[in-house]
Write an enzyme that holds these catalytic residues in place. Structure first.
Site, PDB file in Angstrom:
ATOM      1  N   TYR A   1       0.618  -1.399  -0.135  1.00 63.64           N
ATOM      2  CA  TYR A   1       0.054  -0.192  -0.025  1.00 63.64           C
ATOM      3  C   TYR A   1       0.772   1.259  -0.082  1.00 63.64           C
ATOM      4  O   TYR A   1       0.667   2.221  -0.825  1.00 63.64           O
ATOM      5  CB  TYR A   1      -0.850  -0.020   1.260  1.00 63.64           C
ATOM      6  CG  TYR A   1      -1.783   0.896   1.392  1.00 63.64           C
ATOM      7  CD1 TYR A   1      -3.049   1.106   0.583  1.00 63.64           C
ATOM      8  CD2 TYR A   1      -1.764   2.138   2.227  1.00 63.64           C
ATOM      9  CE1 TYR A   1      -4.000   2.081   0.521  1.00 63.64           C
ATOM     10  CE2 TYR A   1      -2.868   3.065   2.421  1.00 63.64           C
ATOM     11  CZ  TYR A   1      -4.011   3.026   1.554  1.00 63.64           C
ATOM     12  OH  TYR A   1      -4.698   3.993   1.519  1.00 63.64           O
ATOM     13  N   ASP A   2       1.704   1.534   0.953  1.00 67.32           N
ATOM     14  CA  ASP A   2       2.532   2.736   1.048  1.00 67.32           C
ATOM     15  C   ASP A   2       3.483   2.737  -0.121  1.00 67.32           C
ATOM     16  O   ASP A   2       3.421   3.875  -0.779  1.00 67.32           O
ATOM     17  CB  ASP A   2       3.422   2.356   2.344  1.00 67.32           C
ATOM     18  CG  ASP A   2       2.806   2.108   3.840  1.00 67.32           C
ATOM     19  OD1 ASP A   2       1.673   1.904   3.623  1.00 67.32           O
ATOM     20  OD2 ASP A   2       3.427   2.088   4.656  1.00 67.32           O
TER      21      ASP A   2
HETATM   22  P1  NAD Z   1     -13.015   1.670   0.318  1.00 65.83           P
HETATM   23  O1  NAD Z   1     -11.991   0.387   0.480  1.00 65.83           O
HETATM   24  O2  NAD Z   1     -14.179   1.810   1.161  1.00 65.83           O
HETATM   25  O3  NAD Z   1     -12.872   2.056  -1.147  1.00 65.83           O
HETATM   26  C1  NAD Z   1     -12.326   1.800  -2.165  1.00 65.83           C
HETATM   27  C2  NAD Z   1     -13.185   1.476  -3.434  1.00 65.83           C
HETATM   28  O4  NAD Z   1     -12.239   1.063  -4.510  1.00 65.83           O
HETATM   29  C3  NAD Z   1     -14.245   0.265  -3.122  1.00 65.83           C
HETATM   30  O5  NAD Z   1     -15.384   0.596  -3.749  1.00 65.83           O
HETATM   31  C4  NAD Z   1     -13.424  -0.935  -3.815  1.00 65.83           C
HETATM   32  O6  NAD Z   1     -14.287  -1.847  -4.478  1.00 65.83           O
HETATM   33  C5  NAD Z   1     -12.762  -0.073  -5.026  1.00 65.83           C
HETATM   34  N1  NAD Z   1     -11.460  -0.742  -5.508  1.00 65.83           N
HETATM   35  C6  NAD Z   1     -10.489  -1.359  -5.134  1.00 65.83           C
HETATM   36  N2  NAD Z   1      -9.548  -1.928  -5.887  1.00 65.83           N
HETATM   37  C7  NAD Z   1     -10.013  -1.617  -7.119  1.00 65.83           C
HETATM   38  C8  NAD Z   1      -9.681  -1.776  -8.387  1.00 65.83           C
HETATM   39  N3  NAD Z   1      -8.754  -2.454  -8.808  1.00 65.83           N
HETATM   40  N4  NAD Z   1     -10.384  -1.581  -9.373  1.00 65.83           N
HETATM   41  C9  NAD Z   1     -11.718  -0.928  -9.280  1.00 65.83           C
HETATM   42  N5  NAD Z   1     -11.971  -0.582  -7.922  1.00 65.83           N
HETATM   43  C10 NAD Z   1     -11.281  -0.832  -6.846  1.00 65.83           C
HETATM   44  O7  NAD Z   1     -11.925   2.698   1.036  1.00 65.83           O
HETATM   45  P2  NAD Z   1     -11.821   4.222   1.198  1.00 65.83           P
HETATM   46  O8  NAD Z   1     -11.715   4.418   2.764  1.00 65.83           O
HETATM   47  O9  NAD Z   1     -13.137   4.877   0.631  1.00 65.83           O
HETATM   48  O10 NAD Z   1     -10.645   4.645   0.359  1.00 65.83           O
HETATM   49  C11 NAD Z   1     -10.787   5.498  -0.728  1.00 65.83           C
HETATM   50  C12 NAD Z   1      -9.201   5.866  -1.309  1.00 65.83           C
HETATM   51  O11 NAD Z   1      -8.948   6.597  -0.386  1.00 65.83           O
HETATM   52  C13 NAD Z   1      -8.392   5.058  -1.332  1.00 65.83           C
HETATM   53  O12 NAD Z   1      -7.590   5.128  -2.387  1.00 65.83           O
HETATM   54  C14 NAD Z   1      -7.533   5.031  -0.319  1.00 65.83           C
HETATM   55  O13 NAD Z   1      -6.223   4.637  -0.329  1.00 65.83           O
HETATM   56  C15 NAD Z   1      -7.744   6.526   0.207  1.00 65.83           C
HETATM   57  N6  NAD Z   1      -7.354   6.835   1.446  1.00 65.83           N
HETATM   58  C16 NAD Z   1      -8.718   6.616   2.469  1.00 65.83           C
HETATM   59  C17 NAD Z   1      -8.171   6.799   3.895  1.00 65.83           C
HETATM   60  C18 NAD Z   1      -9.126   6.738   4.945  1.00 65.83           C
HETATM   61  O14 NAD Z   1      -9.184   7.160   5.987  1.00 65.83           O
HETATM   62  N7  NAD Z   1     -10.522   6.510   4.699  1.00 65.83           N
HETATM   63  C19 NAD Z   1      -6.833   7.359   4.306  1.00 65.83           C
HETATM   64  C20 NAD Z   1      -5.965   7.314   3.253  1.00 65.83           C
HETATM   65  C21 NAD Z   1      -6.153   7.275   1.753  1.00 65.83           C
END
Ligand code: NAD
Ligand code: UDP
Length: 330
Positions: A151-152
């Site tokens: 991830y990182d």
């Molecule tokens: P989440 O897991 O709820 O949402 C991620 C979405 O991406 C899901 O709907 C999943 O089905 C979809 N997905 C995953 N891999 C995929 C792929 N290969 N192709 C198409 N769709 C794919 O997570 P979230 O908390 O909503 O996070 C969303 C984004 O924000 C991510 O990129 C995450 O890294 C980033 N982020 C979130 C947080 C947080 O605290 N929520 C913090 C840092 C970064």
């Protein structure tokens, strides 16, 4: 700009069925934008966007961003990637590919359409930070070969790729580094600390602190975060640096557990479990840049945000238990 005066835009939200993506979609639809969601539903849920699918205001494409995508859009939001450590570590190769190859495919699309490309990066790019709080100028302290690296390092690579595309190909790239965010529509089985604690408190189970609970995080309520996304995307000119978006209100994990127990009026105990490998000891955003550049700052207090999230989880678990007997009969 008033609420009704947004010019029409076609927007692709990759990862739009997830926690953050579905809240973002709500705000985009409110502006009258046409939204297309591309999501492989690995951690996302159609129920998060069902209200838009019924109204026909959002088009859903089941798509994995590790494959190329062709649509004609003005704006692209790349949120596709699992964010919870247990989820992104379950299939680390897929996580690394989603972060890297996925970003590359959306970059190619942005280049071909001349679209703005928003990218969801993360505070994880700072790793276990030596500088506190973390400004954007800090390069981080990341283990490149540990269980969090898929991830990182995937997210770090995506930042490199996108900044090079901006410098060398003039692509309009906007990167936010998101710090821990929570709120309604997180999955009850998400595995991140706030949902774990709230679900445990609701069930009367012991809250599981990993390690001694002295590590810190700084939690941002989802509505605040999405407001920051829109400020970033509304800028006339893309900034030449990623921007931290998060709430600088730092708290230890133990204090969080105690806060949740008190707020949920729960009798749950607290138990300690082993600390996961490479768990960052502290994390807090320096949001000076977001304040000055975006004119943005978080507004929702932790108590208010936790109460809203608890109410939503309570509703969801009550609904699930009402349906449970029918499922068994079927
Ligand atoms: P989440 O897991 O709820 O949402 C991620 C979405 O991406 C899901 O709907 C999943 O089905 C979809 N997905 C995953 N891999 C995929 C792929 N290969 N192709 C198409 N769709 C794919 O997570 P979230 O908390 O909503 O996070 C969303 C984004 O924000 C991510 O990129 C995450 O890294 C980033 N982020 C979130 C947080 C947080 O605290 N929520 C913090 C840092 C970064
Ligand atoms: N954590 C915890 N108990 C849990 C889940 C997580 O003590 O049930 C800790 C975890 O070890 C980390 C912090 O809470 O120190 C935040 O974890 P989370 O998975 O929410 O996000 P991270 O910031 O680690 O990506």
């Amino acid at each position: 700009m008033t609420k009704t005066s947004y010019p029409s835009r076609r927007v692709l939200v990759a990862g739009g069925a997830g926690f953050l993506g579905s809240h973002l979609t709500d705000r985009l639809v409110e502006r009258g934008y046409q939204v297309i969601i591309a999501d492989n539903l690995s951690t996302g849920r159609l129920e998060n966007i069902a209200h838009h699918l019924v109204s026909g205001r959002v088009q859903f494409i089941r798509h994995d961003v590790t494959d190329p995508i062709t649509v004609e859009v003005d704006d692209i939001y790349n949120l596709a990637c699992p964010a919870s450590p247990p989820h992104y570590q379950a299939d680390p190769l897929q996580t690394a590919l989603t972060s890297s190859l996925g970003a590359m495919h959306l970059l190619a699309l942005a280049k071909s359409c001349g679209a703005r490309l928003f990218h969801a990066s993360t505070s994880e790019i700072y790793g276990d930070p030596d500088i506190h709080p973390q400004p954007e100028s800090y390069w981080g302290n990341v283990n490149p070969v540990g269980p969090r690296s898929c991830y990182d390092e995937g997210k770090r690579f995506a930042e490199t790729l996108l900044m090079d595309a901006r410098r060398h190909h003039g692509v309009d790239v906007r990167i936010v580094r998101i710090f821990n965010t929570y709120g309604p529509r997180m999955r009850p089985d998400d595995g991140r600390v706030i949902t774990n604690f709230l679900m445990q408190a609701l069930a009367g189970d012991a809250l599981t602190i990993y390690g001694n609970g002295g590590q810190t995080r700084s939690f941002c309520y989802v509505d605040d975060l999405i407001a920051g996304f829109l400020c970033m995307m509304d800028l006339e000119v893309a900034p030449d640096t990623p921007v931290n978006v998060g709430n600088p209100n730092e708290i230890t994990v133990r204090e969080l557990a105690e806060r949740v127990i008190a707020m949920a009026q729960s009798r749950s105990a607290i138990v300690e479990k082993p600390l996961p490998t490479d768990d960052p000891r502290r994390r807090c955003p320096d949001i000076t840049l977001a304040r000055t550049l975006l004119g943005w700052q978080p507004r929702v207090s932790l108590d208010e945000g936790l109460a809203r999230t608890l109410a939503s989880l309570r509703k969801e678990t009550a609904a699930a238990s009402r349906f449970e007997p029918e499922r068994r009969v079927a």
